[in-house]
Design a protein around this motif. Structure first.
Motif, PDB file in Angstrom:
ATOM      1  N   UNK A 341      28.325  -0.373  59.737  1.00 44.55           N
ATOM      2  CA  UNK A 341      30.214   0.318  58.891  1.00 44.55           C
ATOM      3  C   UNK A 341      30.019  -0.909  57.642  1.00 44.55           C
ATOM      4  N   UNK A 342      31.372  -0.411  56.825  1.00 46.97           N
ATOM      5  CA  UNK A 342      31.931  -0.903  55.845  1.00 46.97           C
ATOM      6  C   UNK A 342      32.237  -2.883  56.375  1.00 46.97           C
ATOM      7  N   UNK A 343      32.007  -3.471  55.514  1.00 46.84           N
ATOM      8  CA  UNK A 343      32.231  -5.217  56.134  1.00 46.84           C
ATOM      9  C   UNK A 343      33.219  -5.400  54.890  1.00 46.84           C
ATOM     10  N   UNK A 344      34.092  -5.716  54.521  1.00 50.74           N
ATOM     11  CA  UNK A 344      34.751  -6.675  53.937  1.00 50.74           C
ATOM     12  C   UNK A 344      34.771  -7.748  53.574  1.00 50.74           C
ATOM     13  N   UNK A 345      34.964  -8.712  52.919  1.00 49.01           N
ATOM     14  CA  UNK A 345      34.513 -10.063  52.726  1.00 49.01           C
ATOM     15  C   UNK A 345      35.638 -10.455  51.496  1.00 49.01           C
ATOM     16  N   UNK A 346      35.326 -11.763  51.398  1.00 44.41           N
ATOM     17  CA  UNK A 346      36.696 -13.067  50.453  1.00 44.41           C
ATOM     18  C   UNK A 346      37.829 -12.625  51.442  1.00 44.41           C
ATOM     19  N   UNK A 347      38.983 -12.933  50.620  1.00 42.46           N
ATOM     20  CA  UNK A 347      40.224 -12.933  50.916  1.00 42.46           C
ATOM     21  C   UNK A 347      41.183 -12.188  50.073  1.00 42.46           C
ATOM     22  N   UNK A 348      41.630 -11.214  51.630  1.00 39.32           N
ATOM     23  CA  UNK A 348      41.693  -9.937  51.479  1.00 39.32           C
ATOM     24  C   UNK A 348      43.706 -10.071  51.548  1.00 39.32           C
ATOM     25  N   UNK A 349      43.850 -11.068  52.091  1.00 39.82           N
ATOM     26  CA  UNK A 349      45.208 -11.330  52.294  1.00 39.82           C
ATOM     27  C   UNK A 349      46.103 -11.329  51.133  1.00 39.82           C
ATOM     28  N   UNK A 350      47.794 -12.001  51.386  1.00 37.12           N
ATOM     29  CA  UNK A 350      48.595 -11.544  50.244  1.00 37.12           C
ATOM     30  C   UNK A 350      47.690 -12.552  48.948  1.00 37.12           C
ATOM     31  N   UNK A 351      48.140 -11.966  48.089  1.00 38.24           N
ATOM     32  CA  UNK A 351      47.799 -12.848  46.719  1.00 38.24           C
ATOM     33  C   UNK A 351      46.956 -12.031  46.128  1.00 38.24           C
ATOM     34  N   UNK A 352      46.112 -11.154  47.131  1.00 40.47           N
ATOM     35  CA  UNK A 352      44.599 -11.065  46.935  1.00 40.47           C
ATOM     36  C   UNK A 352      44.365  -9.064  46.551  1.00 40.47           C
ATOM     37  N   UNK A 353      43.879  -8.947  45.694  1.00 43.66           N
ATOM     38  CA  UNK A 353      43.339  -7.263  45.915  1.00 43.66           C
ATOM     39  C   UNK A 353      43.035  -7.325  47.267  1.00 43.66           C
ATOM     40  N   UNK A 354      43.779  -6.236  48.394  1.00 46.99           N
ATOM     41  CA  UNK A 354      43.295  -5.874  49.260  1.00 46.99           C
ATOM     42  C   UNK A 354      43.110  -4.353  49.443  1.00 46.99           C
ATOM     43  N   UNK A 355      41.641  -3.726  50.192  1.00 42.90           N
ATOM     44  CA  UNK A 355      41.031  -2.349  49.950  1.00 42.90           C
ATOM     45  C   UNK A 355      41.173  -2.070  51.128  1.00 42.90           C
ATOM     46  N   UNK A 356      41.628  -0.866  51.001  1.00 44.84           N
ATOM     47  CA  UNK A 356      41.652  -0.182  52.798  1.00 44.84           C
ATOM     48  C   UNK A 356      41.113   0.796  52.336  1.00 44.84           C
ATOM     49  N   UNK A 357      40.425   1.050  51.809  1.00 44.39           N
ATOM     50  CA  UNK A 357      39.482   2.347  52.255  1.00 44.39           C
ATOM     51  C   UNK A 357      38.501   2.454  53.180  1.00 44.39           C
ATOM     52  N   UNK A 358      37.363   3.483  53.880  1.00 44.45           N
ATOM     53  CA  UNK A 358      36.285   3.008  54.394  1.00 44.45           C
ATOM     54  C   UNK A 358      35.003   3.421  53.888  1.00 44.45           C
ATOM     55  N   UNK A 359      33.872   3.933  54.151  1.00 40.56           N
ATOM     56  CA  UNK A 359      32.947   4.433  54.079  1.00 40.56           C
ATOM     57  C   UNK A 359      32.954   5.552  53.743  1.00 40.56           C
ATOM     58  N   UNK A 360      33.412   6.425  54.599  1.00 37.12           N
ATOM     59  CA  UNK A 360      33.544   8.310  54.459  1.00 37.12           C
ATOM     60  C   UNK A 360      34.758   8.306  52.909  1.00 37.12           C
ATOM     61  N   UNK A 361      35.547   7.066  52.572  1.00 38.60           N
ATOM     62  CA  UNK A 361      35.968   7.368  51.698  1.00 38.60           C
ATOM     63  C   UNK A 361      34.956   6.995  50.803  1.00 38.60           C
ATOM     64  N   UNK A 362      34.257   6.129  50.364  1.00 40.62           N
ATOM     65  CA  UNK A 362      32.994   6.008  49.694  1.00 40.62           C
ATOM     66  C   UNK A 362      32.104   6.884  49.582  1.00 40.62           C
ATOM     67  N   UNK A 363      32.000   7.455  50.571  1.00 39.42           N
ATOM     68  CA  UNK A 363      30.638   8.293  50.105  1.00 39.42           C
ATOM     69  C   UNK A 363      31.237   9.571  49.605  1.00 39.42           C
ATOM     70  N   UNK A 364      33.060  10.676  49.572  1.00 41.32           N
ATOM     71  CA  UNK A 364      33.003  11.269  49.158  1.00 41.32           C
ATOM     72  C   UNK A 364      33.617  11.186  47.576  1.00 41.32           C
ATOM     73  N   UNK A 365      33.610   9.595  47.094  1.00 42.79           N
ATOM     74  CA  UNK A 365      34.381   9.234  45.731  1.00 42.79           C
ATOM     75  C   UNK A 365      33.004  10.158  44.834  1.00 42.79           C
ATOM     76  N   UNK A 366      34.270   9.940  44.043  1.00 40.83           N
ATOM     77  CA  UNK A 366      32.886  10.858  42.303  1.00 40.83           C
ATOM     78  C   UNK A 366      32.384   9.332  41.858  1.00 40.83           C
ATOM     79  N   UNK A 367      31.366   9.706  41.348  1.00 37.40           N
ATOM     80  CA  UNK A 367      30.311   8.642  40.900  1.00 37.40           C
ATOM     81  C   UNK A 367      29.751   8.998  39.728  1.00 37.40           C
ATOM     82  N   UNK A 368      28.995   7.969  39.070  1.00 35.72           N
ATOM     83  CA  UNK A 368      28.379   7.939  38.316  1.00 35.72           C
ATOM     84  C   UNK A 368      27.755   6.568  37.519  1.00 35.72           C
ATOM     85  N   UNK A 369      26.116   6.821  37.486  1.00 39.90           N
ATOM     86  CA  UNK A 369      25.387   5.346  37.254  1.00 39.90           C
ATOM     87  C   UNK A 369      25.220   5.266  35.653  1.00 39.90           C
ATOM     88  N   UNK A 370      25.714   3.414  35.872  1.00 40.65           N
ATOM     89  CA  UNK A 370      26.500   2.625  34.934  1.00 40.65           C
ATOM     90  C   UNK A 370      25.572   1.910  34.337  1.00 40.65           C
TER      91      UNK A 370
END
Length: 670
Positions: A341-370
């Motif tokens: 599964x997709x595991x979130x790390x770091x500080x995700x609480x108040x005062x920090x950016x919180x991501x709520x997506x999951x692995x399926x959201x990531x797989x559906x995303x439009x992407x390009x090679x950097x």
């Protein structure tokens, strides 16, 4: 008056010569030679019998050269067991560092008879066996004990309670088991870490003052500070009613006939119910198979979703070929026995950016090679909700799941505290694929800004912008070294990402070197132009090798030349790297020729500051590791040169609390 003065001068010279020629006792010299002869090593240490022992690599003596007080041999390629009866002969030894080698076998017992041993650093080896009770013999002297990242087993010995002078104890990353001793007698303890072991039971109250990270990765530990792992109260047996005798284990009560009948009827009903359920399941499966419907097993989400067979989702959305690459990366292991599964790390609480997506959201995303780097391929992924992240598809990962997760968690924790490190948000680990999720910074890299097209319409990078970039890089490295005792391991201009706030440029790809398969390098090899000459294995960077890479980055800012392509740009045969080229130019007093013509054109009279930064960079790329400054010193020197450029460092240039003297500043000696 002349004769007495001359006599005194001769006496002083004779005394000085006597001190200079002093040597440790033959017993200590023989102990060092026996240790070196009995321990295979990948690099020659230059312990020449014709040279005084106090001048040998890594050997430090007291002021009178009368005894060996320190032995520093970290990351020099020591292999195998340490011969017994060798290092125990160094009776005056106070500091021993053999960290980040490949030492095998038990911890040498004769180390615990050294009466003055103050600091013992054996972390990052392959040591096995138990932590011997003999460690308690060092009660009168030991202050720092680091045994982390080995393969030690057994209990954490209660003999550690004897070490009343102990200030730091690192046992993380082993296979220690059993419960934790209270260590209530060790009142000076400032740094304590037993993470990622197999410990169990409740955490003693005397140790509850340390952060949760000190105990993470021990699933059977409980109690404060592990708020997510409370200890379960053991229910006491209910008291028997008065006058009722509880039958002993030796006496058996016979069941009544009615009880036997009831049990038989209940068992028969349960068996009948099970047969009915099996029949219903068979009919349901038959109908689904007839209609062509897939039988997909799903799992409720926790912090991330378990990927199932995602081929339909990969083809049903708006995908580029890069999106399919990401989808293939995560779905490759999704249909097998291993569920990830997709595991979130770091500080995700108040005062920090919180991501709520999951692995399926990531797989559906439009992407390009950097781009493709030393760690793998990076993709820019735009989620349906509008969030943009960078997904790094790692290659050649050799770490097991637990080691991988612990490494990423540690890196994310360090980055969460400092804006000059790119935030690391999550990871995905399966047998075949490993992904990292980090913040997307749209400003591009320092490398692209420095070496991109210099045609019309390009905004040149002026002196102030380059100074701010130098400060950001140095502050990020100093924070890793001082606050977390972590080496970056991959400092280069393509890993310094720019932000609109010029004081917030951030380093990426930090502290991940230990995840990958060994990558031996020639001593003196270029390593893309950034690698320190003494670094044999890219998986084992040191603070000193980090400072060397930082110095190369400073030279890149000053010269405008890419270290990786410098030799071809100069028309050479590849033998002259950027630091050596700069040294040759400065040696001929052509200093002005060193600086980027674009920088000189836009410098606005900052020539003195440029020369001062050049001196700092040259100190950082010194061939001798011990001659290089520490990262906090580099920050301080750049701030003094910069004057008003950028904010003054506070905790970035300080923050040495909790890191021992060895772990803060030592690197392997060449």
């Amino acid at each position: 008056m002349g004769a007495p003065v001359l006599l005194l001068a001769l006496v002083a010279v004779a005394a000085a010569l006597g001190c200079a020629s002093a040597e440790p006792p033959q017993q200590e010299r023989s102990a060092l030679q026996a240790f070196l002869a009995g321990t295979p090593h990948e690099r020659a240490l230059g312990w020449n019998a014709s040279v005084p022992a106090c001048a040998w690599t890594g050997v430090r003596c007291d002021a009178a050269n009368a005894t060996v007080v320190e032995l520093h041999l970290p990351g020099v390629g020591l292999i195998g067991g340490v011969p017994q009866g060798t290092l125990g002969g160094l009776r005056g030894l106070q500091v021993l560092s053999l960290r980040d080698n490949r030492l095998l076998g038990d911890i040498p017992r004769d180390l615990f008879v050294l009466p003055r041993l103050r600091s013992l650093y054996l972390q990052g080896n392959l040591l096995t066996g138990v932590i011997p009770d003999e460690v308690g013999r060092l009660a009168a002297s030991l202050e720092h004990l680091a045994l982390s990242r080995n393969n030690l087993t057994g209990d954490v010995p209660s003999a550690l309670n004897n070490l009343t002078r102990l200030r730091s104890l690192r046992l993380d990353g082993n296979r220690l088991s059993g419960s934790l001793p209270s260590l209530s007698s060790v009142r000076r303890l400032e740094v304590f870490n037993v993470a990622d072991n197999d410990l169990n039971g409740s955490i003693p109250s005397s140790l509850a003052r340390f952060p949760p990270e000190s105990f993470a990765g021990n699933v059977h530990l409980c109690g404060p500070p592990l708020v997510d792992q409370p200890c379960q109260a053991v229910p006491s047996p209910a008291p028997s009613p008065p006058g009722v005798l509880v039958p002993s284990s030796k006496k058996k009560r016979k069941l009544s006939g009615a009880a036997v009948v009831a049990i038989a009827v209940g068992a028969g009903a349960a068996a009948l119910l099970a047969l009915v359920l099996l029949a219903l399941c068979a009919v349901h499966r038959h109908r689904r198979g007839a209609s062509g419907e897939e039988d997909v097993k799903t799992t409720p989400p926790t912090r991330g979703l378990t990927p199932s067979t995602l081929s339909e989702e990969m083809t049903g959305g708006d995908f580029t070929s890069s999106s399919k690459d990401i989808g293939a990366a995560a779905a490759a292991a999704g249909g097998g026995a291993e569920r990830s599964r997709l595991v979130f790390v770091g500080k995700q609480g108040p005062g920090h950016h919180h991501y709520s997506f999951d692995l399926e959201d990531l797989l559906r995303a439009s992407a390009e090679v950097l781009g493709k780097g030393s760690l793998g391929t990076s993709y820019k992924a735009v989620l349906e909700e509008g969030t943009t992240v960078v997904v790094k598809r790692l290659r050649d990962v050799a770490a097991a799941r637990r080691e991988f997760g612990a490494c990423v968690e540690a890196a994310a924790g360090a980055a969460a505290e400092h804006r000059n490190l790119v935030p690391l948000r999550g990871y995905y680990y399966s047998k075949d694929e490993k992904l990292l999720v980090v913040d997307y910074l749209p400003g591009g890299s320092l490398s692209a800004r420095l070496h991109g097209s210099r045609g019309t319409g390009r905004t040149p990078m002026d002196w102030e912008a380059r100074m701010r970039a130098a400060l950001c890089a140095a502050r990020g490295v100093a924070h890793l070294h001082t606050a977390h005792s972590l080496a970056h391991g991959n400092i280069k201009s393509s890993n310094l990402l720019l932000r609109p706030d010029p004081d917030a440029a951030a380093l990426s790809d930090y502290c991940l070197h230990q995840l990958f398969a060994p990558s031996p390098a020639r001593p003196g090899g270029s390593g893309g132009g950034y690698r320190a000459p003494e670094l044999v294995d890219a998986r084992r960077p040191t603070f000193r090798s980090d400072v060397y890479s930082l110095g190369v980055l400073l030279l890149e800012l000053l010269t405008g030349k890419s270290p990786a392509h410098h030799a071809s740009l100069e028309g050479g045969d590849g033998a002259v790297d950027l630091p050596r080229w700069v040294q040759s130019v400065v040696r001929e007093e052509w200093t002005a020729e060193v600086f980027d013509a674009e920088l000189v054109r836009t410098g606005g009279g900052a020539e003195e500051e440029m020369v001062a930064l050049l001196q700092v960079a040259m100190a950082c790329v010194s061939t001798a590791p011990d001659a290089r400054p520490d990262a906090p010193d580099v920050v301080r020197m750049i701030e003094e040169i910069a004057g008003g450029h950028g904010r003054t460092a506070t905790e970035e240039s300080e923050g040495t609390r909790g890191a021992s003297d060895e772990e803060r500043s030592r690197g392997p000696t060449p």
